[in-house]
Design an enzyme around this catalytic site. Sequence first.
Site, PDB file in Angstrom:
ATOM      1  CE  LYS A   1      -4.180   1.935   2.660  1.00  0.00           C
ATOM      2  NZ  LYS A   1      -4.667   1.846   3.617  1.00  0.00           N
TER       3      LYS A   1
ATOM      4  CB  SER B   1      -8.332   3.444   2.284  1.00  0.00           C
ATOM      5  OG  SER B   1      -7.372   2.871   3.440  1.00  0.00           O
TER       6      SER B   1
ATOM      7  CB  SER C   1      -8.459   0.446   5.466  1.00  0.00           C
ATOM      8  OG  SER C   1      -9.209   1.794   5.098  1.00  0.00           O
TER       9      SER C   1
HETATM   10  N1  GLN Z   1     -13.260   3.705   5.963  1.00  0.00           N
HETATM   11  C1  GLN Z   1     -12.765   4.161   7.046  1.00  0.00           C
HETATM   12  C2  GLN Z   1     -12.420   5.512   6.942  1.00  0.00           C
HETATM   13  O1  GLN Z   1     -12.725   6.249   6.048  1.00  0.00           O
HETATM   14  C3  GLN Z   1     -11.661   3.285   7.508  1.00  0.00           C
HETATM   15  C4  GLN Z   1     -10.389   3.797   6.625  1.00  0.00           C
HETATM   16  C5  GLN Z   1      -9.001   2.926   7.222  1.00  0.00           C
HETATM   17  O2  GLN Z   1      -9.307   1.923   7.971  1.00  0.00           O
HETATM   18  N2  GLN Z   1      -7.959   3.343   6.902  1.00  0.00           N
HETATM   19  O3  GLN Z   1     -11.949   6.251   7.629  1.00  0.00           O
END
Ligand code: GLN
Length: 486
Positions: A76, A151, A175
């Site tokens: 990532k 994400s 994410s």
């Molecule tokens: N979807 C969640 C957010 O937008 C989690 C994102 C993540 O785990 N980095 O914050």
Amino acid sequence: MTNHFPTTAREIRDAVASRRVSAVEVCRHYLDRIAQFDGKLGAFRAVAADRALEDAARVDNENAALPLAGVPVAVKDNLCTRGMTSTASSKILEGYVPPYDATVITRLKQAGAIVIGKTNCDEFGMGSSTENSAYGPSRNPWDTSRIPGGSSGGSAVAVSAQLAPVALGSDTGGSIRQPAAMCGIVGLKPTYGRVSRYGLLAFASSLDQIGPLARTVFDAALLLKIMAGHDPADSTAASAPVPDFCEALTGDVTGIRLGVPAAIIDEGIDQDVRNAFSQSLEVLKDRGATLVDIDLPHARYAIPTYYLVATAEASSNLARYDGVRYGFRASNTGQDLRAMYTRTRAGGFGTEVKRRIMLGTYVLSAGYYDAYYLKALRVRTLIRRDYERAFERVDLVAMPTSPTPAFALGERLEDPLQMYLTDVFTVSAPLAGLPAISLPCGFSSRKLPIGLQLIGRPFEEAVVFRVADAYERATTWWKEQPRVRM
Ligand code: GLN
């Protein structure tokens, strides 16, 4: 490609060790697939072809017996990789090349893994669909008109479409697990503190964890074993001993008590998800697990609690991006330092990141701190206690990973609240610091993958893996492959 070409990390390292295939051949295989399919999928932000081939040749020559010998890993883009751009998919870090590797990268490389490229994500990990990348979205290999989740969407797409056998993601509120569920693969968020975050571009420091995405539970366990453990460079990395997670995969779940919070699984959940979830509970019951009704009374506050805590921490973490030392800097600001800061941040951050910086700064400001941030911290404690109470009676808590399968690109972009609600089942594990896995447990009527989530006690990843692996052995969902049409 022959039918016997190794495609999991375990198969690859075994084949490389026994010289049935070389690390260079494996690397070429994946680079070819990336060249063939990534134009359509957009999983990668950068591919390190030459360097990966060099590293693979070195493994062939010197290190073919290492535990991850010749295993390509997609990383990532919010993880620092020495000599390779690391932007968190933000314009504000455009062109940033870190002078050091994140601890997880160092450890994987020492184990013989090959970093093959950097994957697309929501900017700084803020999103649930990978549409908040400054560089365009990634697409779901099961249906390219749909989002892959987020994400860590690029990492999930890479593994699902076999552009890499395994990948790294980060999980702050879901994410790793949510894109794994939507792409039909395995994803684990470790216990808070299990894995060093040195070299992770921080989003919300009391929640962030790095973890593996893979096609099998074994591969996820293999990666975690190598990544985990104390690190003097990160004071939050726990010194708890790291067991051999692969040895925990006995296939036996007799006597496991599985908590099911039925009350929260009813409202507003896709029917296909609900059916797949109930069927997966039956599978585990058949294998010898006992189902126990549990109550998580504060779970319905998890979304507001998460979006207060995470934004508050993000507003503080992202204050460092000022255009002075690295990344993007606005031009034409003359000698005016303040204008340089403001224009750099205005031009460098995307809409969602700005929304969160503003919300986070607001909830931390004098007069609102007690009403919002402090209150959220208190509710966070109640959410954690719900789990503590449940874990007096059960070994694991089961729930779906996502309330729906993958939705269409663009569908929720105009409505941040709808996007946030996607995380309803994933935010409570990080709020409570618990390990949680998502694994394939079926398909919707439109042939979109569905994920089963298992949440464990702190530092009991071994139990999470054991039950997940037993489920995987009893089912064939994980074997199904998306067919990407170019
Ligand atoms: N979807 C969640 C957010 O937008 C989690 C994102 C993540 O785990 N980095 O914050």
